[in-house]
Design an enzyme around this catalytic site. Sequence first.
Site, mmCIF file in Angstrom:
data_model
loop_
_atom_site.group_PDB
_atom_site.id
_atom_site.type_symbol
_atom_site.label_atom_id
_atom_site.label_comp_id
_atom_site.label_asym_id
_atom_site.label_seq_id
_atom_site.Cartn_x
_atom_site.Cartn_y
_atom_site.Cartn_z
ATOM 1 N N LYS A 174 0.845 -1.197 0.000
ATOM 2 C CA LYS A 174 0.000 0.000 0.000
ATOM 3 C C LYS A 174 0.880 1.245 0.000
ATOM 4 O O LYS A 174 1.523 1.579 0.984
ATOM 5 C CB LYS A 174 -0.920 0.059 1.219
ATOM 6 C CG LYS A 174 -1.961 1.174 1.042
ATOM 7 C CD LYS A 174 -2.593 1.633 2.332
ATOM 8 C CE LYS A 174 -1.870 2.767 3.002
ATOM 9 N NZ LYS A 174 -1.841 4.043 2.252
ATOM 10 N N GLU A 249 10.113 0.955 10.530
ATOM 11 C CA GLU A 249 11.131 2.009 10.353
ATOM 12 C C GLU A 249 10.418 3.324 10.574
ATOM 13 O O GLU A 249 9.582 3.715 9.767
ATOM 14 C CB GLU A 249 11.743 1.899 8.943
ATOM 15 C CG GLU A 249 13.110 2.523 8.861
ATOM 16 C CD GLU A 249 13.064 4.000 8.569
ATOM 17 O OE1 GLU A 249 12.801 4.784 9.514
ATOM 18 O OE2 GLU A 249 13.285 4.372 7.416
ATOM 19 N N CYS A 283 13.529 10.522 7.003
ATOM 20 C CA CYS A 283 13.476 9.897 8.325
ATOM 21 C C CYS A 283 14.783 10.100 9.084
ATOM 22 O O CYS A 283 14.778 10.219 10.297
ATOM 23 C CB CYS A 283 13.130 8.422 8.195
ATOM 24 S SG CYS A 283 14.162 7.537 7.049
ATOM 25 N N GLU A 381 9.511 14.958 15.805
ATOM 26 C CA GLU A 381 9.877 14.879 14.382
ATOM 27 C C GLU A 381 8.974 15.821 13.589
ATOM 28 O O GLU A 381 7.757 15.657 13.569
ATOM 29 C CB GLU A 381 9.712 13.439 13.874
ATOM 30 C CG GLU A 381 10.227 13.275 12.458
ATOM 31 C CD GLU A 381 10.144 11.839 11.960
ATOM 32 O OE1 GLU A 381 9.131 11.169 12.213
ATOM 33 O OE2 GLU A 381 11.109 11.398 11.307
HETATM 34 P P1 NAP Z 1 1.941 7.907 8.508
HETATM 35 O O1 NAP Z 1 0.589 8.339 8.918
HETATM 36 O O2 NAP Z 1 2.756 7.131 9.466
HETATM 37 O O3 NAP Z 1 1.774 7.083 7.134
HETATM 38 C C1 NAP Z 1 2.658 6.115 6.658
HETATM 39 C C2 NAP Z 1 1.869 5.031 5.941
HETATM 40 O O4 NAP Z 1 1.010 4.355 6.857
HETATM 41 C C3 NAP Z 1 0.950 5.561 4.864
HETATM 42 O O5 NAP Z 1 0.891 4.644 3.803
HETATM 43 C C4 NAP Z 1 -0.366 5.654 5.607
HETATM 44 O O6 NAP Z 1 -1.476 5.698 4.785
HETATM 45 C C5 NAP Z 1 -0.331 4.398 6.412
HETATM 46 N N1 NAP Z 1 -1.242 4.404 7.562
HETATM 47 C C6 NAP Z 1 -1.766 5.452 8.238
HETATM 48 N N2 NAP Z 1 -2.556 5.025 9.244
HETATM 49 C C7 NAP Z 1 -2.537 3.680 9.213
HETATM 50 C C8 NAP Z 1 -3.144 2.653 10.001
HETATM 51 N N3 NAP Z 1 -3.936 2.949 11.039
HETATM 52 N N4 NAP Z 1 -2.893 1.371 9.690
HETATM 53 C C9 NAP Z 1 -2.088 1.053 8.666
HETATM 54 N N5 NAP Z 1 -1.497 1.972 7.884
HETATM 55 C C10 NAP Z 1 -1.702 3.274 8.149
HETATM 56 O O7 NAP Z 1 2.735 9.145 8.053
HETATM 57 P P2 NAP Z 1 2.126 10.473 7.394
HETATM 58 O O8 NAP Z 1 0.727 10.745 7.870
HETATM 59 O O9 NAP Z 1 2.279 10.349 5.958
HETATM 60 O O10 NAP Z 1 3.095 11.549 8.017
HETATM 61 C C11 NAP Z 1 2.945 11.937 9.378
HETATM 62 C C12 NAP Z 1 4.288 12.027 10.056
HETATM 63 O O11 NAP Z 1 4.925 10.748 10.037
HETATM 64 C C13 NAP Z 1 5.306 12.918 9.373
HETATM 65 O O12 NAP Z 1 5.171 14.254 9.660
HETATM 66 C C14 NAP Z 1 6.594 12.342 9.887
HETATM 67 O O13 NAP Z 1 6.889 12.819 11.142
HETATM 68 C C15 NAP Z 1 6.314 10.881 9.956
HETATM 69 N N6 NAP Z 1 6.823 10.143 8.783
HETATM 70 C C16 NAP Z 1 7.956 9.421 8.904
HETATM 71 C C17 NAP Z 1 8.459 8.737 7.804
HETATM 72 C C18 NAP Z 1 9.701 7.925 7.877
HETATM 73 O O14 NAP Z 1 10.326 7.673 6.873
HETATM 74 N N7 NAP Z 1 10.072 7.449 9.018
HETATM 75 C C19 NAP Z 1 7.818 8.817 6.584
HETATM 76 C C20 NAP Z 1 6.636 9.553 6.490
HETATM 77 C C21 NAP Z 1 6.162 10.200 7.590
HETATM 78 P P3 NAP Z 1 -2.020 7.160 4.373
HETATM 79 O O15 NAP Z 1 -0.974 7.786 3.565
HETATM 80 O O16 NAP Z 1 -3.241 6.893 3.621
HETATM 81 O O17 NAP Z 1 -2.277 7.891 5.686
#
Ligand code: NAP
Length: 485
Positions: A174, A249, A283, A381
């Site tokens: 996904k 991660e 990240c 973060e």
């Molecule tokens: P996120 O919410 O953690 O999303 C990452 C992935 O998980 C996306 O594919 C997301 O889908 C999915 N997801 C969200 N809720 C889920 C659930 N309950 N069960 C299973 N999968 C789920 O990250 P984001 O909203 O894109 O960003 C929020 C914050 O996360 C950022 O500001 C940053 O701090 C952090 N982040 C960290 C990394 C990293 O590389 N470590 C990467 C991205 C973001 P959707 O996209 O549809 O929500």
Amino acid sequence: MKRYLMYINGQFVPARGAKWFPVYDPSTEEILAEVPDAGPEDVDAAVAAARDAFEKGAWSKMTAQDRGRILFRMAEKLRSQAAALAKLETRNCGKPIAESEYDIADAATCFEYYGGLATKVMGQVNPVPANALCLSMREPVGVAGQIIPWNYPLLMAAWKLAPALAAGCCCVLKPAEQTPLTALEFARWFEEVGLPPGTVNLVTGFGETAGAPLAVHPQVNKVAFTGSVEVGRKIARAAADSLKRVTLELGGKSPNIFFADADFETAIDGALFGVFINQGEVCSAGSRILVERKIYTKFTEAMSAKAKTIRLGSPLERETKMGPLVSKEQYERVTSYLEIGKREAKLCAGGGRPSGFGKGFYVEPTVFCDVDNRARVAREEIFGPVAAVIPFENESEAIRIANDTHYGLAAAVWSRDIFKAFRVVKAMRAGIVWVNTMQPTYVEAPWGGYKQSGYGRELGPWGIEEYLETKQVFVNLDEAPIGWY
Ligand code: NAP
Ligand code: MG
């Protein structure tokens, strides 16, 4: 406007609920395409396809040589389509075109690496004290559910798919809701390169409706996730019921430590590159910049001055060094931290929306100085172009501040004194420590975090391990009667 279909069981299909959602170009805020809005029933179909493919063995029982060859073909496709894929990636996530080109090449390298590794998965003979042949052999873990973020869309897909496929697993991936397009383009060649139907399935949708059902699905044997700590916790909980294997991660608040004896000009560039590459949506971003007091004033002045010269613009233009953030949501999140930072510390560069940009989710490269490590901008973060610069007096204080975080993904140390640099390397509670550089990442080396940055390792031989089971085979060679009955 283009409508994409998602890829399940070798077919391009809409969502069963016939719903769609838009994806945007963050530099213009215009809709770029529509993709299927998958729900639990679509996830069920994708998992069933992967399960069936796995059980029937078209992929899992194919010879490792043949699997490897198909991975090489996937890499070739990425290389031959690199220009178009890079352009699409940049339009969808806003990163400068040169960075997208680099990412696509890196994704191809990842498939090449694991194409080669497929034939190097080996078992062993265990020297048990018995008249027997005791073996351990490696087998694919089964169906892998893979959930990825938006900051490196196709590269993260490669990090997930390549090792899983090399191991013989079948996958349901996904992509992030914001950035599904390059993975969907890549899927157009899956049949041509020789992936049997069901081996790789792509489900586009939102976290709650498509990600969560994948993480909890009883027919999924392993979940691999990259994203936020908050969602990482949900994934681990969801996976617990069926006790699936989990790798997480989860990003960080990584320290980038500068001692007074570091080469000054290189250090300034290293601080800027470490935190601002990919708009800071990384990240391993070096978002806490620790600077030895002796050079602190000179350092913050030089860094802030140079930050102001970073060229923002359309990410498709070659001169652009920083594009927009990925989405309105991320823009609002990052700009809210700018207001928090202005209350907590001294603003030395940036701090808002750049002038002259009517549209697009642009944020200036921002430097906060004199930051206390207890401040929110030093602890949370932000995932945007925001640096928190923190002074330190000596080596032990640098180590203490650097490790004073719930995260533990990465760290970097800059010094010409190898004794000092290596002492700091050993003291860091982090999965990656760079010396006199920050950010270079290679597919041959392990990637992953300590503490709340997650668990498990990606890339290199560590990456394929996470997709393998170990079976003990004990062959009795003794024809004498067994047991004592
Ligand atoms: P996120 O919410 O953690 O999303 C990452 C992935 O998980 C996306 O594919 C997301 O889908 C999915 N997801 C969200 N809720 C889920 C659930 N309950 N069960 C299973 N999968 C789920 O990250 P984001 O909203 O894109 O960003 C929020 C914050 O996360 C950022 O500001 C940053 O701090 C952090 N982040 C960290 C990394 C990293 O590389 N470590 C990467 C991205 C973001 P959707 O996209 O549809 O929500
Ligand atoms: Mg989200």
